[in-house]
Design an enzyme around this catalytic site. Structure first.
Site, PDB file in Angstrom:
ATOM      1  N   THR A  23      76.824  79.374  65.385  1.00 30.35           N
ATOM      2  CA  THR A  23      76.774  78.576  63.787  1.00 30.35           C
ATOM      3  C   THR A  23      76.534  79.622  62.615  1.00 30.35           C
ATOM      4  O   THR A  23      76.594  80.322  61.602  1.00 30.35           O
ATOM      5  CB  THR A  23      76.498  77.308  63.201  1.00 30.35           C
ATOM      6  OG1 THR A  23      77.336  76.290  64.425  1.00 30.35           O
ATOM      7  CG2 THR A  23      76.559  76.956  62.526  1.00 30.35           C
ATOM      8  N   LYS A  44      86.479  76.043  63.202  1.00 24.47           N
ATOM      9  CA  LYS A  44      86.096  76.099  64.576  1.00 24.47           C
ATOM     10  C   LYS A  44      87.032  74.823  65.136  1.00 24.47           C
ATOM     11  O   LYS A  44      87.099  73.651  64.610  1.00 24.47           O
ATOM     12  CB  LYS A  44      84.284  74.766  63.996  1.00 24.47           C
ATOM     13  CG  LYS A  44      83.583  74.835  65.186  1.00 24.47           C
ATOM     14  CD  LYS A  44      82.626  74.679  65.094  1.00 24.47           C
ATOM     15  CE  LYS A  44      81.941  73.492  66.639  1.00 24.47           C
ATOM     16  NZ  LYS A  44      80.651  74.264  67.418  1.00 24.47           N
ATOM     17  N   GLY A 121      80.047  75.017  72.754  1.00 24.18           N
ATOM     18  CA  GLY A 121      79.229  75.445  73.443  1.00 24.18           C
ATOM     19  C   GLY A 121      79.384  76.983  74.063  1.00 24.18           C
ATOM     20  O   GLY A 121      79.978  77.951  73.110  1.00 24.18           O
TER      21      GLY A 121
HETATM   22  N1  LIG Z   1      68.618  83.336  63.151  1.00 24.62           N
HETATM   23  C1  LIG Z   1      68.467  81.944  62.981  1.00 24.62           C
HETATM   24  N2  LIG Z   1      67.916  81.299  61.284  1.00 24.62           N
HETATM   25  C2  LIG Z   1      67.425  80.219  60.911  1.00 24.62           C
HETATM   26  N3  LIG Z   1      68.041  79.135  61.977  1.00 24.62           N
HETATM   27  C3  LIG Z   1      68.696  79.325  63.264  1.00 24.62           C
HETATM   28  C4  LIG Z   1      68.370  80.869  63.399  1.00 24.62           C
HETATM   29  N4  LIG Z   1      69.878  81.107  64.789  1.00 24.62           N
HETATM   30  C5  LIG Z   1      69.548  79.212  65.063  1.00 24.62           C
HETATM   31  N5  LIG Z   1      69.088  78.918  64.193  1.00 24.62           N
HETATM   32  C6  LIG Z   1      68.426  76.766  64.601  1.00 24.62           C
HETATM   33  O1  LIG Z   1      68.825  77.369  65.718  1.00 24.62           O
HETATM   34  C7  LIG Z   1      69.578  75.524  66.254  1.00 24.62           C
HETATM   35  C8  LIG Z   1      70.411  76.269  66.842  1.00 24.62           C
HETATM   36  O2  LIG Z   1      71.610  77.422  65.751  1.00 24.62           O
HETATM   37  P1  LIG Z   1      72.996  76.928  65.805  1.00 24.62           P
HETATM   38  O3  LIG Z   1      73.728  75.765  65.310  1.00 24.62           O
HETATM   39  O4  LIG Z   1      73.875  78.213  64.703  1.00 24.62           O
HETATM   40  O5  LIG Z   1      73.008  77.029  67.499  1.00 24.62           O
HETATM   41  P2  LIG Z   1      75.431  77.271  67.730  1.00 24.62           P
HETATM   42  O6  LIG Z   1      75.063  77.825  68.369  1.00 24.62           O
HETATM   43  O7  LIG Z   1      76.128  77.074  67.274  1.00 24.62           O
HETATM   44  O8  LIG Z   1      74.508  75.547  68.652  1.00 24.62           O
HETATM   45  P3  LIG Z   1      76.175  74.510  69.296  1.00 24.62           P
HETATM   46  O9  LIG Z   1      76.457  74.961  70.236  1.00 24.62           O
HETATM   47  O10 LIG Z   1      75.795  72.870  68.934  1.00 24.62           O
HETATM   48  O11 LIG Z   1      77.422  74.845  67.877  1.00 24.62           O
HETATM   49  C9  LIG Z   1      69.924  75.636  64.618  1.00 24.62           C
HETATM   50  O12 LIG Z   1      69.088  74.500  64.268  1.00 24.62           O
HETATM   51  C10 LIG Z   1      70.031  76.832  63.790  1.00 24.62           C
HETATM   52  O13 LIG Z   1      69.825  76.071  61.796  1.00 24.62           O
HETATM   53 MG   LIG Z   2      77.172  75.723  66.501  1.00 26.68          MG
END
Ligand SMILES: Nc1ncnc2c1ncn2[C@@H]1O[C@H](COP(=O)(O)OP(=O)(O)OP(=O)(O)O)[C@@H](O)[C@H]1O
Ligand SMILES: [Mg+2]
Length: 222
Positions: A23, A44, A121
């Site tokens: 995300t 999404k 995922g």
């Molecule tokens: N570059 C970044 N800067 C700040 N926070 C981050 C960063 N990358 C990840 N995070 C934090 O880590 C967590 C996981 O990131 P994110 O939600 O983007 O993962 P995702 O792969 O989209 O997860 P999901 O599979 O649930 O969709 C979140 O709390 C997000 O805010």
């Molecule tokens: Mg996500």
């Protein structure tokens, strides 16, 4: 008029798994395109885990893109339990319909000059029992961005994901290592070089961001 319109520029953000930063990376790409003056839509296919009460993926994506899309237009299937989408749908007594997803993604793309789609995922997650996230990515046909962690274990996870993408004929535009530390260790720097060499793909990095303040984010161009 519609026939003269350029095809929207699309990108599909997947990852080595859940919680790797898809995300955040998709939001950074959307923010960069919007900052260059493009009208950006986000998409999404399914969101699960709404029961957890944090900012949802579609809220952050919408905020970063400066989009006016509704929740429904960004994410047509939304579920409370933090489960795989095929299971979350089954628990709600329904099944995710690939045709409805394709129509909704097409409508998002038609409303904008660029569309950034976040997966759910990893690539082999089922949206329905017979329709994987990878099948949906193939239906859209956008180049993939693979988000992966920078540390131990990432070489194997990233190469598996790139191989699974290419096995289905999908183009991998880039791997993004996230969050990339200010002072990377020897292992992290080596991981970046090793993945670049073995996957033959450009490697980008994204640092820790202040998510509340998109104006402070560095551009992420893929
Ligand atoms: N570059 C970044 N800067 C700040 N926070 C981050 C960063 N990358 C990840 N995070 C934090 O880590 C967590 C996981 O990131 P994110 O939600 O983007 O993962 P995702 O792969 O989209 O997860 P999901 O599979 O649930 O969709 C979140 O709390 C997000 O805010
Ligand atoms: Mg996500």
């Amino acid at each position: 008029m519609a026939a003269e319109r350029d095809q929207p520029r699309g990108i599909f953000v997947t990852g080595t798994g859940t919680e790797v930063g898809k995300t955040v990376v998709a939001a950074a790409i959307a923010r960069t395109l919007a900052g260059e003056g493009m009208r950006v839509a986000v998409f999404k296919p399914a969101v699960t885990g709404l029961d957890e009460g944090v900012e949802t993926d579609y809220e952050l994506l919408r905020r970063a893109a400066g989009s006016t899309q509704s929740d429904e237009e960004i994410a047509p299937y939304r579920y409370g339990p933090p489960a795989s989408p095929h299971l979350a749908a089954a628990l709600a007594g329904e099944e995710i319909d690939p045709e409805r997803l394709r129509r909704a993604a097409g409508a998002a793309a038609a409303s904008a000059e660029a569309v950034v789609c976040e997966g759910v995922g990893g690539l082999l997650v089922p949206l329905s029992p017979g329709y994987l996230l990878r099948d949906f990515a193939a239906d859209l046909g956008y180049p993939l961005v693979v988000v992966a962690g920078p540390g131990l274990g990432t070489i194997n996870h990233t190469l598996l994901t790139v191989e699974a993408a290419r096995a289905a004929g999908l183009e991998v535009a880039a791997v993004v290592l996230n969050p990339w530390p200010q002072e990377p260790t020897e292992i992290e720097r080596s991981n970046r070089e090793t993945i670049a060499a073995l996957a033959d793909v450009p490697i980008l990095t994204l640092p820790q961001l202040d998510l509340a303040n998109p104006a402070s984010w560095p551009p992420l161009r893929v």
